[in-house]
Motif scaffolding. Structure first.
Motif, PDB file in Angstrom:
ATOM      1  N   CYS A  52     -26.968 -30.428   8.828  1.00 42.14           N
ATOM      2  CA  CYS A  52     -26.678 -29.094   9.348  1.00 42.14           C
ATOM      3  C   CYS A  52     -27.783 -28.087   8.995  1.00 42.14           C
ATOM      4  N   GLU A  53     -28.164 -27.308   9.991  1.00 39.38           N
ATOM      5  CA  GLU A  53     -29.142 -26.227   9.763  1.00 39.38           C
ATOM      6  C   GLU A  53     -28.461 -24.876   9.840  1.00 39.38           C
ATOM      7  N   GLY A  54     -27.125 -24.907   9.870  1.00 36.88           N
ATOM      8  CA  GLY A  54     -26.385 -23.646  10.003  1.00 36.88           C
ATOM      9  C   GLY A  54     -25.533 -23.372   8.780  1.00 36.88           C
ATOM     10  N   CYS A  60     -19.659 -25.034  13.069  1.00 40.25           N
ATOM     11  CA  CYS A  60     -21.097 -24.778  13.242  1.00 40.25           C
ATOM     12  C   CYS A  60     -21.589 -25.354  14.567  1.00 40.25           C
ATOM     13  N   CYS A  62     -25.009 -25.409  15.324  1.00 42.35           N
ATOM     14  CA  CYS A  62     -26.457 -25.585  15.257  1.00 42.35           C
ATOM     15  C   CYS A  62     -26.848 -26.833  16.041  1.00 42.35           C
ATOM     16  N   CYS A  65     -25.667 -30.171  14.430  1.00 43.07           N
ATOM     17  CA  CYS A  65     -24.208 -30.343  14.461  1.00 43.07           C
ATOM     18  C   CYS A  65     -23.738 -30.662  15.875  1.00 43.07           C
TER      19      CYS A  65
HETATM   20 ZN   LIG Z   1     -24.702 -27.041  11.671  1.00 41.24          ZN
END
Ligand SMILES: [Zn+2]
Length: 334
Positions: A52-54, A60, A62, A65
């Motif tokens: 995940c980058e969020g 999420c 992102c 995801c």
């Molecule tokens: Zn994410």
């Protein structure tokens, strides 16, 4: 808290949260638990959590995801033995795991490999995986799912950290399908009983209309007499038609399980009175003085032997004839 969408499984959640916090996530996990309890959902949630980058919530959206949720993230590979194949082919492990890992990855980040039914690894395909399992490249996670860790080849089990997935409580299963499939609470409660802790099984009972089928099966079986033995057996065979033996088995096994549970219900009503029963949708068939079923314990044995025979590839028509004949014999012996 990216596991917030996973129903139940508090202990695996706690365990994973703890090792993540410590930075000690093992590189090979074995998810051990019954079919349909949510092992793959859990594996995908873990893959999201790692990539995940969020904000790491279940909501999420992102890029990572989103792609993992839609199962089109190139770094998250989901492998299952081919349908009707009893084993994980060596080729699948090579092309699905070994070769992509050997390539210089176009994308950095985590690579997660999820294997369904790891008990279907044979010695050859397990050997192909072995080196990766022992020393995977960094940010690589292998998740081996199985219904029974005891059935998985030992070279694999000994190299994985095992995580147990227990059957879910009936109330959780019922609550989920009631909401997700918008079915009445009473029906959801019946389905959840037969699903014995598995959301996957509950959904399959609903999708296949299994409650109706089991009632039809039960009615035909209980109504059979000497005169109708052969026609009843034919009707039961027709209910489990399929192109392959595997298809017929898939239809037959749940019906035999439900029939065995019916005998158990009758026994419970005669002995333990208030204990919970499964066939709550057919109270008229489970009364204390029901004349049709004289020796439920004998009939449980008959159903079990029917299942055994099907597993041994015995002709299904013959198995049904025996099943019905056993019942008629017990009914007539007074
Ligand atoms: Zn994410």
């Amino acid at each position: 808290v990216s596991f917030e969408n996973i129903i139940g499984h508090d202990r695996p959640k706690e365990l994973i949260e703890r090792v993540l916090k410590l930075g000690r996530l093992p590189h090979a996990l074995m998810f051990d638990g019954p079919e349909g309890v949510g092992k793959t959902c859990f594996a995908l949630a873990l893959a999201r959590r790692l990539s995940c980058e969020g904000d790491r919530t279940a909501a999420c959206e992102c890029r990572n995801c989103r792609r993992i949720s839609h199962e089109n993230h190139p770094g998250v590979v989901h492998l299952a033995p081919l349908l009707d194949k009893q084993e994980f082919p060596v080729e699948m492990v090579r092309t699905g795991v070994i070769e992509p890992l050997a390539l210089k990855s176009m994308e950095s980040g985590w690579r997660v490999f999820i294997f369904n039914e790891s008990e279907k690894f044979n010695e050859a395909s397990a050997n192909v995986l072995l080196k990766t399992l022992e020393e995977p490249p960094p940010t690589t996670l292998l998740i081996l799912e199985t219904r029974s860790a005891g059935a998985v080849i030992e070279t694999l089990t000994s190299r994985c950290q095992r995580i147990r997935f227990a059957p879910l409580p009936d109330s959780l299963v019922a609550g989920f399908i009631e909401k997700d499939r918008k079915i009445p609470a009473a029906e959801a409660a019946i389905v959840s009983k037969f699903a014995v802790g598995s959301i996957g099984r509950a959904l399959s009972i609903i999708e296949k209309g299994l409650l109706e089928t089991k009632n039809e099966f039960l009615d035909k079986y209980l109504a059979s007499t000497n005169a109708s033995l052969i026609s009843t057996a034919d009707e039961l065979v027709a209910m489990v038609e399929g192109k392959t033996l595997e298809e017929r088995r898939k239809k037959l096994y749940p019906l035999l399980d439900m029939l065995a549970l019916y005998m158990r219900d009758v026994l419970v009503r005669r002995t333990a009175g208030d204990a919970e029963i499964f066939h709550v949708d057919r109270p008229e068939l489970i009364g204390r003085n029901l004349p049709q079923v004289r020796s439920p314990e004998k009939l449980v044995a008959s159903v079990e032997s029917a299942r055994q025979l099907v597993e041994e590839n015995t002709n299904i028509k013959y198995v049904m004839l025996r099943l019905v004949r056993d019942y008629i014999e017990v009914k007539n012996a007074s």
